[in-house]
Design an enzyme around this catalytic site. Structure first.
Site, PDB file in Angstrom:
ATOM      1  CG  ASN A 183      -0.171  -0.138   2.504  1.00 56.76           C
ATOM      2  OD1 ASN A 183       0.589   0.744   2.860  1.00 56.76           O
ATOM      3  ND2 ASN A 183      -0.339  -1.249   3.206  1.00 56.76           N
TER       4      ASN A 183
ATOM      5  CG  ASP B 145      -6.698  -5.712   6.761  1.00 56.93           C
ATOM      6  OD1 ASP B 145      -6.270  -5.909   7.907  1.00 56.93           O
ATOM      7  OD2 ASP B 145      -7.181  -4.634   6.383  1.00 56.93           O
TER       8      ASP B 145
ATOM      9  CE  LYS C  14       8.146 -12.388 -15.027  1.00 59.71           C
ATOM     10  NZ  LYS C  14       8.778 -12.087 -16.281  1.00 59.71           N
TER      11      LYS C  14
ATOM     12  CG  PHE D 260      -2.329   5.717  13.512  1.00 59.46           C
ATOM     13  CD1 PHE D 260      -1.496   5.493  14.594  1.00 59.46           C
ATOM     14  CD2 PHE D 260      -2.324   6.972  12.898  1.00 59.46           C
ATOM     15  CE1 PHE D 260      -0.671   6.504  15.074  1.00 59.46           C
ATOM     16  CE2 PHE D 260      -1.495   7.984  13.375  1.00 59.46           C
ATOM     17  CZ  PHE D 260      -0.673   7.753  14.461  1.00 59.46           C
TER      18      PHE D 260
ATOM     19  CE  LYS E 253     -10.849   0.563  11.035  1.00 60.05           C
ATOM     20  NZ  LYS E 253     -10.103   1.303  10.023  1.00 60.05           N
TER      21      LYS E 253
ATOM     22  CE  LYS F 288      -8.453  -3.308  14.315  1.00 58.79           C
ATOM     23  NZ  LYS F 288      -7.456  -3.377  13.248  1.00 58.79           N
TER      24      LYS F 288
END
Ligand code: CTP
Length: 398
Positions: A209, A278, A288, A322, A336, A340
């Site tokens: 990301n 995730d 490959k 975060f 969250k 969590k």
């Protein structure tokens, strides 16, 4: 306004003398009053006039020069200093101080000061690795002198190895942080995660990301400068590893989970700013993947939620997550926080232009598990780190 600080810079002779000029200019820009003492050898490399022009103070390089004031010079500077920096520090000056020799202006001032003293050594690599020099440095550290370790690289003599004066930006940063930061995290161990994680698809491809690690690195540096013992578990990032921090580089979600669990039990504050993937590729291809004529469909499978694992195992740690959100920011972040088992969640709207990935600034809202909401303006990521620790310490002291 904060009272102006005074730094006395001791410049001892070596090719790196000219680099001390850059350190001085950086300190002057930070409104620090700088006095310079040069050894005789240092004046052979760069004239005192250059140092005088940049520091805007008289440069002392001769102990027996007519005193300009009634005070004895070395005592007066030793008293004036909020901090002494020796840059570059030669084997000679370190050897003298380590063995109690005070025979010139610089060595006498170092001996006479009660201010913290930092040495930034620079010399030929064989000299640096000489056991006598190493022993002198060990001795100085044991006496409480601080060191800004030299870098490794190509030295002026052509040798390659340790002994290159640390980056001038880093030296200035270390000095500034030693002068100004409150040491209110001293005695605490802080674990920070930063950057992205990656999941390999085949030997040449992976998904990841846009996280750069900037937020987590800034938090780690803030914690370090406030006196904490810091561990930074980081996914791939192009940022420079911060000095004085234990850096654990990882690639995958699983590696991050293992690295974090290794440290977790002994931590006081844990801040998970990493953008953890995730999902991972369901079937990693050892070879490959070749292109075919049609579409390519890849399957991904769920990977661990590291922060949830930490929340489930929480004992006395303050656990901070975060939340990267693009809609319903507060509501999603609160979800969250409770799912969590966190103490705080730092919510950021990643669609906002002065926040989120790759940006140097961030605009966040911090929500506590007691329901307290702190909305902050857009500010540098370092300042966001400062606000997080301010909040945690304030609540701990309430
Ligand atoms: N996190 C984690 N492990 C994951 C995903 C996220 O430890 N597999 C942590 C992040 O480091 C962050 C917090 O959980 O501190 C929230 O991350 P975020 O990506 O915003 O949320 P997710 O829980 O992944 O939920 P979603 O992607 O569905 O918004």
């Amino acid at each position: 306004m904060e009272q102006q600080k005074t730094v006395v810079i001791g410049v001892s002779g070596g090719v790196a003398v000219y680099k001390a000029l850059d350190v001085i200019s950086r300190l002057r820009k930070a409104n620090i009053n700088v006095h310079v003492i040069m050894t005789k050898a240092a004046t052979e490399f760069v004239t005192p006039l250059s140092f005088q022009s940049l520091s805007q103070n008289m440069v002392i390089h001769n102990m027996f020069e007519e005193p300009r004031a009634w005070e004895i010079q070395h005592i007066s500077l030793a008293k004036k200093a909020d901090l002494m920096l020796i840059a570059p520090a030669t084997a000679n000056i370190m050897g003298k101080v380590a063995n109690g020799i005070a025979d010139d202006m610089l060595s006498t001032t170092i001996m006479a000061t009660k201010a913290p003293v930092m040495f930034a050594p620079a010399m030929n690599t064989n000299m640096y690795n000489n056991p006598i020099v190493q022993e002198n440095m060990r001795k100085l550290k044991a006496y409480g002198y601080d060191f800004i370790e030299p870098a490794s690289g190509r030295l002026a003599c052509g040798d390659v190895g340790d002994g290159k004066l640390a980056d001038t930006e880093l030296i200035a940063e270390r000095v500034i942080s030693a002068l100004y930061e409150p040491k209110d995290l001293k005695g605490l161990k802080v674990l920070v995660t930063a950057g992205p994680t990656i999941s390999a698809i085949d030997p040449v491809r992976f998904i990841t990301n846009r996280s750069t690690g900037k937020m987590g690195y800034a938090i780690a540096e803030e914690a370090r400068d406030r006196g904490a013992e810091v561990v930074l578990v980081t996914g791939p990032s192009s940022l420079k590893p911060p000095f004085g921090v234990k850096v654990v580089p990882v690639n995958t979600n699983e590696e991050m989970l293992n690295a974090v669990l290794q440290e977790y039990d002994s931590c006081d504050i844990v801040i998970k700013s990493a953008a953890v993937a995730d999902y991972k590729a369901k079937n990693y291809s050892e070879e490959k993947i070749k292109k075919g004529s049609g579409d390519l469909v890849l399957e991904f499978t769920r990977d661990s939620d590291i922060l949830k694992t930490l929340g489930d195992r929480k004992k006395n740690q303050v656990l901070i997550g975060f939340a990267a959100e693009s809609n319903e920011v507060l509501q999603n972040a609160k979800g969250k926080l409770s799912k969590k088992n966190l103490d705080y969640i730092v919510a950021n709207d990643i669609t906002s232009k002065d926040a989120g990935f790759a940006s140097d600034s961030n605009k966040v809202t911090i929500i506590s598990n007691k329901g307290e909401i702190t909305s902050l303006d857009s500010m540098s990521k370092r300042l966001v780190g400062q606000k997080i620790f301010d909040l945690v310490l304030k609540h701990n002291n309430d």
